[in-house]
Design a protein around this motif. Structure first.
Motif, PDB file in Angstrom:
ATOM      1  N   VAL A 152      64.638 -53.969  -8.342  1.00 29.15           N
ATOM      2  CA  VAL A 152      63.238 -54.269  -8.609  1.00 29.15           C
ATOM      3  C   VAL A 152      62.398 -53.051  -8.261  1.00 29.15           C
ATOM      4  CG1 VAL A 152      61.315 -55.736  -7.917  1.00 29.15           C
ATOM      5  CG2 VAL A 152      63.576 -56.691  -8.163  1.00 29.15           C
ATOM      6  N   PRO A 153      61.376 -52.721  -9.041  1.00 36.06           N
ATOM      7  CA  PRO A 153      60.540 -51.577  -8.694  1.00 36.06           C
ATOM      8  C   PRO A 153      59.971 -51.708  -7.296  1.00 36.06           C
ATOM      9  CG  PRO A 153      60.006 -52.392 -10.891  1.00 36.06           C
ATOM     10  CD  PRO A 153      60.945 -53.374 -10.276  1.00 36.06           C
ATOM     11  N   ALA A 154      59.885 -50.597  -6.582  1.00 31.45           N
ATOM     12  CA  ALA A 154      59.328 -50.607  -5.229  1.00 31.45           C
ATOM     13  C   ALA A 154      57.874 -51.000  -5.267  1.00 31.45           C
ATOM     14  CB  ALA A 154      59.482 -49.229  -4.596  1.00 31.45           C
ATOM     15  N   THR A 155      57.436 -51.749  -4.252  1.00 36.09           N
ATOM     16  CA  THR A 155      56.050 -52.188  -4.180  1.00 36.09           C
ATOM     17  C   THR A 155      55.333 -51.456  -3.073  1.00 36.09           C
ATOM     18  OG1 THR A 155      56.558 -53.939  -2.635  1.00 36.09           O
ATOM     19  CG2 THR A 155      56.705 -54.485  -4.961  1.00 36.09           C
ATOM     20  N   GLY A 156      54.028 -51.669  -2.998  1.00 39.63           N
ATOM     21  CA  GLY A 156      53.256 -51.082  -1.917  1.00 39.63           C
ATOM     22  C   GLY A 156      53.026 -49.600  -2.087  1.00 39.63           C
ATOM     23  N   ALA A 157      53.169 -49.061  -3.297  1.00 38.70           N
ATOM     24  CA  ALA A 157      52.952 -47.640  -3.503  1.00 38.70           C
ATOM     25  C   ALA A 157      51.513 -47.298  -3.202  1.00 38.70           C
ATOM     26  CB  ALA A 157      53.284 -47.280  -4.958  1.00 38.70           C
ATOM     27  N   PRO A 158      51.259 -46.085  -2.674  1.00 33.47           N
ATOM     28  CA  PRO A 158      49.892 -45.746  -2.288  1.00 33.47           C
ATOM     29  C   PRO A 158      48.961 -45.670  -3.478  1.00 33.47           C
ATOM     30  CG  PRO A 158      51.358 -43.835  -2.075  1.00 33.47           C
ATOM     31  CD  PRO A 158      52.216 -45.012  -2.353  1.00 33.47           C
ATOM     32  N   ALA A 159      47.785 -46.233  -3.298  1.00 33.11           N
ATOM     33  CA  ALA A 159      46.749 -46.111  -4.304  1.00 33.11           C
ATOM     34  C   ALA A 159      46.017 -44.787  -4.105  1.00 33.11           C
ATOM     35  CB  ALA A 159      45.771 -47.275  -4.191  1.00 33.11           C
ATOM     36  N   SER A 160      45.158 -44.454  -5.033  1.00 33.18           N
ATOM     37  CA  SER A 160      44.422 -43.200  -4.939  1.00 33.18           C
ATOM     38  C   SER A 160      43.657 -43.118  -3.626  1.00 33.18           C
ATOM     39  CB  SER A 160      43.443 -43.094  -6.115  1.00 33.18           C
ATOM     40  OG  SER A 160      42.644 -41.941  -5.997  1.00 33.18           O
ATOM     41  N   GLY A 161      43.825 -42.009  -2.918  1.00 37.94           N
ATOM     42  CA  GLY A 161      43.097 -41.813  -1.672  1.00 37.94           C
ATOM     43  C   GLY A 161      43.833 -42.321  -0.457  1.00 37.94           C
ATOM     44  N   ALA A 162      44.995 -42.946  -0.623  1.00 40.18           N
ATOM     45  CA  ALA A 162      45.747 -43.461   0.519  1.00 40.18           C
ATOM     46  C   ALA A 162      46.333 -42.317   1.315  1.00 40.18           C
ATOM     47  CB  ALA A 162      46.843 -44.396   0.038  1.00 40.18           C
ATOM     48  N   PRO A 163      46.521 -42.492   2.613  1.00 41.30           N
ATOM     49  CA  PRO A 163      47.051 -41.412   3.440  1.00 41.30           C
ATOM     50  C   PRO A 163      48.461 -40.987   3.059  1.00 41.30           C
ATOM     51  CG  PRO A 163      46.018 -43.086   4.794  1.00 41.30           C
ATOM     52  CD  PRO A 163      46.102 -43.635   3.410  1.00 41.30           C
ATOM     53  N   ALA A 164      49.311 -41.973   2.633  1.00 32.40           N
ATOM     54  CA  ALA A 164      50.695 -41.659   2.265  1.00 32.40           C
ATOM     55  C   ALA A 164      51.383 -40.844   3.346  1.00 32.40           C
ATOM     56  CB  ALA A 164      50.735 -40.932   0.921  1.00 32.40           C
ATOM     57  N   GLY A 165      51.103 -41.163   4.612  1.00 33.85           N
ATOM     58  CA  GLY A 165      51.755 -40.474   5.713  1.00 33.85           C
ATOM     59  C   GLY A 165      50.961 -39.310   6.263  1.00 33.85           C
ATOM     60  N   ASP A 166      49.933 -38.860   5.547  1.00 31.01           N
ATOM     61  CA  ASP A 166      49.120 -37.746   6.030  1.00 31.01           C
ATOM     62  C   ASP A 166      48.143 -38.226   7.094  1.00 31.01           C
ATOM     63  OD1 ASP A 166      50.340 -36.041   4.239  1.00 31.01           O
ATOM     64  OD2 ASP A 166      48.876 -36.458   2.658  1.00 31.01           O
ATOM     65  N   PRO A 167      47.699 -37.327   7.975  1.00 32.05           N
ATOM     66  CA  PRO A 167      46.727 -37.729   8.998  1.00 32.05           C
ATOM     67  C   PRO A 167      45.409 -38.185   8.382  1.00 32.05           C
ATOM     68  CG  PRO A 167      47.732 -35.605   9.515  1.00 32.05           C
ATOM     69  CD  PRO A 167      48.135 -35.934   8.110  1.00 32.05           C
ATOM     70  N   ILE A 168      44.756 -39.109   9.073  1.00 34.02           N
ATOM     71  CA  ILE A 168      43.418 -39.537   8.662  1.00 34.02           C
ATOM     72  C   ILE A 168      42.460 -38.370   8.877  1.00 34.02           C
ATOM     73  CG2 ILE A 168      41.538 -41.143   9.163  1.00 34.02           C
ATOM     74  CD1 ILE A 168      43.835 -42.569   7.918  1.00 34.02           C
ATOM     75  N   SER A 169      41.565 -38.139   7.913  1.00 38.10           N
ATOM     76  CA  SER A 169      40.653 -36.995   8.005  1.00 38.10           C
ATOM     77  C   SER A 169      39.642 -37.173   9.129  1.00 38.10           C
ATOM     78  CB  SER A 169      39.902 -36.820   6.681  1.00 38.10           C
ATOM     79  OG  SER A 169      38.993 -37.889   6.480  1.00 38.10           O
ATOM     80  N   ALA A 170      39.083 -36.052   9.576  1.00 40.92           N
ATOM     81  CA  ALA A 170      38.064 -36.086  10.625  1.00 40.92           C
ATOM     82  C   ALA A 170      36.854 -36.887  10.185  1.00 40.92           C
ATOM     83  CB  ALA A 170      37.654 -34.658  10.991  1.00 40.92           C
ATOM     84  N   GLU A 171      36.529 -36.817   8.888  1.00 41.42           N
ATOM     85  CA  GLU A 171      35.374 -37.548   8.378  1.00 41.42           C
ATOM     86  C   GLU A 171      35.609 -39.055   8.478  1.00 41.42           C
ATOM     87  OE1 GLU A 171      35.326 -33.488   6.826  1.00 41.42           O
ATOM     88  OE2 GLU A 171      36.876 -35.061   6.846  1.00 41.42           O
ATOM     89  N   ARG A 172      36.807 -39.501   8.159  1.00 38.06           N
ATOM     90  CA  ARG A 172      37.086 -40.931   8.227  1.00 38.06           C
ATOM     91  C   ARG A 172      37.155 -41.405   9.673  1.00 38.06           C
ATOM     92  NH1 ARG A 172      41.605 -42.858   4.060  1.00 38.06           N
ATOM     93  NH2 ARG A 172      40.548 -44.836   4.432  1.00 38.06           N
ATOM     94  N   LEU A 173      37.676 -40.580  10.555  1.00 35.67           N
ATOM     95  CA  LEU A 173      37.671 -40.939  11.974  1.00 35.67           C
ATOM     96  C   LEU A 173      36.249 -41.100  12.483  1.00 35.67           C
ATOM     97  CD1 LEU A 173      40.512 -38.598  13.275  1.00 35.67           C
ATOM     98  CD2 LEU A 173      40.599 -41.092  13.110  1.00 35.67           C
ATOM     99  N   ALA A 174      35.354 -40.175  12.063  1.00 38.62           N
ATOM    100  CA  ALA A 174      33.952 -40.263  12.476  1.00 38.62           C
ATOM    101  C   ALA A 174      33.299 -41.512  11.904  1.00 38.62           C
ATOM    102  CB  ALA A 174      33.197 -39.012  12.024  1.00 38.62           C
ATOM    103  N   ALA A 175      33.600 -41.828  10.645  1.00 40.79           N
ATOM    104  CA  ALA A 175      33.061 -43.045  10.034  1.00 40.79           C
ATOM    105  C   ALA A 175      33.556 -44.284  10.772  1.00 40.79           C
ATOM    106  CB  ALA A 175      33.447 -43.104   8.563  1.00 40.79           C
ATOM    107  N   GLY A 176      34.798 -44.242  11.211  1.00 40.27           N
ATOM    108  CA  GLY A 176      35.335 -45.359  11.967  1.00 40.27           C
ATOM    109  C   GLY A 176      34.638 -45.548  13.306  1.00 40.27           C
ATOM    110  N   ARG A 177      34.314 -44.446  13.980  1.00 36.32           N
ATOM    111  CA  ARG A 177      33.600 -44.553  15.259  1.00 36.32           C
ATOM    112  C   ARG A 177      32.205 -45.131  15.048  1.00 36.32           C
ATOM    113  NH1 ARG A 177      36.487 -39.666  16.102  1.00 36.32           N
ATOM    114  NH2 ARG A 177      34.731 -38.396  15.367  1.00 36.32           N
ATOM    115  N   ARG A 178      31.548 -44.706  13.982  1.00 38.15           N
ATOM    116  CA  ARG A 178      30.226 -45.267  13.684  1.00 38.15           C
ATOM    117  C   ARG A 178      30.338 -46.756  13.355  1.00 38.15           C
ATOM    118  NH1 ARG A 178      26.669 -46.172   9.295  1.00 38.15           N
ATOM    119  NH2 ARG A 178      24.473 -45.932   9.944  1.00 38.15           N
ATOM    120  N   ALA A 179      31.367 -47.130  12.593  1.00 34.56           N
ATOM    121  CA  ALA A 179      31.566 -48.536  12.258  1.00 34.56           C
ATOM    122  C   ALA A 179      31.769 -49.367  13.520  1.00 34.56           C
ATOM    123  CB  ALA A 179      32.771 -48.679  11.327  1.00 34.56           C
TER     124      ALA A 179
END
Length: 490
Positions: A19-46
């Motif tokens: 069966v085809p693999a599921t859960g493939a990353p959508a556009s913009g997904a980290p796919a194992g890469d670190p979360i960007s500094a901008e997103r970390l900052a947005a998370g702190r504000r949230a």
């Protein structure tokens, strides 16, 4: 580590092979890469805004430090510090198809572009197709669905239908159950969360369920438990008046109340009792429906046919809120010529319905339900059973499919829980912290750890999570040993 959700299990003999693999990353997904500094900052504000403005469920508002989630993909989430955690909770047991499944995301996007919303009195293509697909999975005489916004209002409407259909008012519900947070649903609930809102005025009568490990009836095995629990329920029906009872509502496998699988024969006995007295049998599949236990609906393990099935959560993998009441022809006939006195503004919302269609389709095409059954039988069950051998704090391990409980005790012989019923022992927080330190987000309730990953999690990821829980249970073992030593010293 592989972030797809079936490829590893294909290699190890899962029913999802080919069966085809599921859960493939959508556009913009980290796919194992670190979360960007901008997103970390947005998370702190949230987080700051959350603490200023958001009121949280089931919480003392100034005593909580909620976790921020910045992203999610497949069986994984990223927290506010950018840490990647294996989601062994499916959030609140609803991301059955994992996070950001591309087919479900695409269906929601396409539906939003075509028909984003419509009033419930009008026909819409997505809702009609969702109803068809859901009823195909249920007994032949269940052909109609009333769509709701979630599980609590599904149970509210199910009871209303049963009362109007029978002309009776009383409803029987089990202790150690959960049916939702709205007024009637919380009164139906058997766990302690109902107590602040339960004024014994909603016609609900509770009874003791069949739960072999913590038998209320002194049973020594499943056979005795089923027999004695059924006799107890029969007595309650007699004492309350069988001709006064509109419905019995049961979870086929109770969820937050303990993931205790009813012993063989119990649900069939309840079905017979309902038939004898003209009582509507409502089966609450909100948490366990749509593959969670390795069947499309958990009542199918018992071979029974309910009169009403309620559902929510997994029907859309939680991507858009949706619940529903699926009713048999007899219930439907009560409202064929007489208007049903109930409705919801967003009943069968097109975005939710499109998500349901895509979820059910993906589950079929990728054989997720079969995969969940295989996980329980070949991966989670055998590995979790070793907890009993290795950890003196573990009293019981039980479950089906991708739905398991590890019950922690202070004493295996007496089965005394780590804290009295209704309380959460302090050590559970330390167990959670240790599991998160090891890269796994666990689900806990009272003295239990619940294992409830996405039902299409790979075998490799499931074993990674189980190994982390194995290590975290050392915290519970140490707590039990220290408590025993303190007791001996005293």
């Amino acid at each position: 580590m592989n972030h797809t959700q079936t490829s590893d299990s294909q290699a190890s003999g899962s029913p999802a092979s080919g069966v085809p693999a599921t859960g493939a990353p959508a556009s913009g997904a980290p796919a194992g890469d670190p979360i960007s500094a901008e997103r970390l900052a947005a998370g702190r504000r949230a987080y700051d805004l959350d603490r200023q403005h958001v009121f949280h469920s089931w919480s003392a508002q100034e005593k909580i430090t909620p976790m921020t989630i910045l992203d999610a993909e497949g069986s994984w989430i990223w927290d506010g510090d950018g840490n990647r955690l294996l989601d062994f909770t499916s959030q609140l047991i609803f991301t059955n198809a994992g996070h950001r499944h591309p087919a479900i995301v695409r269906a929601i996007q396409e539906q939003a572009a075509e028909l984003c919303t419509v009033a419930p009195q009008h026909v819409n293509i997505a809702r009609s197709e969702a109803a068809r697909l859901i009823t195909e999975l249920l007994p032949e005489d269940i052909q109609h669905v009333f769509f709701t916004n979630g599980g609590a209002d599904a149970n509210e409407h199910a009871v209303r239908m049963a009362r109007l259909h029978t002309g009776r008012h009383k409803v029987l519900s089990a202790y150690r159950s959960y049916h939702g947070g709205t007024q009637l649903a919380i009164n139906l609930t058997g766990d302690p969360r109902r107590l602040p809102s339960d004024h014994a005025a909603d016609g609900v009568v509770h009874f003791m369920p069949a739960y072999t490990y913590r038998s209320h009836f002194g049973a020594q095995d499943d056979h005795q438990e089923a027999e004695r629990a059924l006799q107890h329920l029969q007595d309650v029906v007699a004492y309350e008046g069988g001709d006064q009872i509109a419905a019995i509502i049961l979870e086929p496998v109770p969820g937050t109340a303990g993931i205790y699988v009813p012993p063989p024969g119990y649900l069939k006995g309840v079905r017979r009792l309902c038939d004898e007295h003209g009582i509507v049998l409502i089966i609450d599949e909100v948490m366990v429906g749509f593959g969670r236990t390795g069947a499309w609906f958990a009542h199918q393990h018992a071979g029974i046919e309910p009169d009403i099935v309620t559902f929510a959560k997994g029907v859309t993998s939680g991507y858009v809120p949706m619940g529903g009441v699926a009713m048999d022809d007899a219930i439907y006939s009560s409202f064929a010529q007489t208007p049903y006195p109930g409705g919801l503004t967003y009943s069968g919302h097109p975005l939710a319905a499109a998500a349901a269609v895509a979820t059910i389709t993906a589950m079929r095409e990728e054989r997720m339900v079969e995969h969940a059954r295989w996980l329980g039988e070949e991966v989670i069950g055998p590995r979790a059973a070793r907890f009993l051998e290795d950890h003196p704090s573990v009293g019981d391990v039980r479950g089906l499919g991708a739905f398991w409980a590890v019950e922690l005790v202070a004493d295996r012989q007496t089965r005394a829980p780590l804290a009295p019923y209704g309380q959460t022992p302090e050590v559970m927080g330390r167990i959670v912290a240790e599991a998160k330190h090891r890269g796994v987000l666990p689900f806990t309730n009272m003295n239990r750890i619940h294992i409830a990953p996405p039902i299409n999690i790979s075998a490799e990821d499931a074993l990674t999570g189980l190994d982390a829980l194995d290590a975290a249970l050392a915290v519970a073992d140490d707590h039990v040993a220290r408590t025993a030593d303190d007791g001996a010293a005293g």
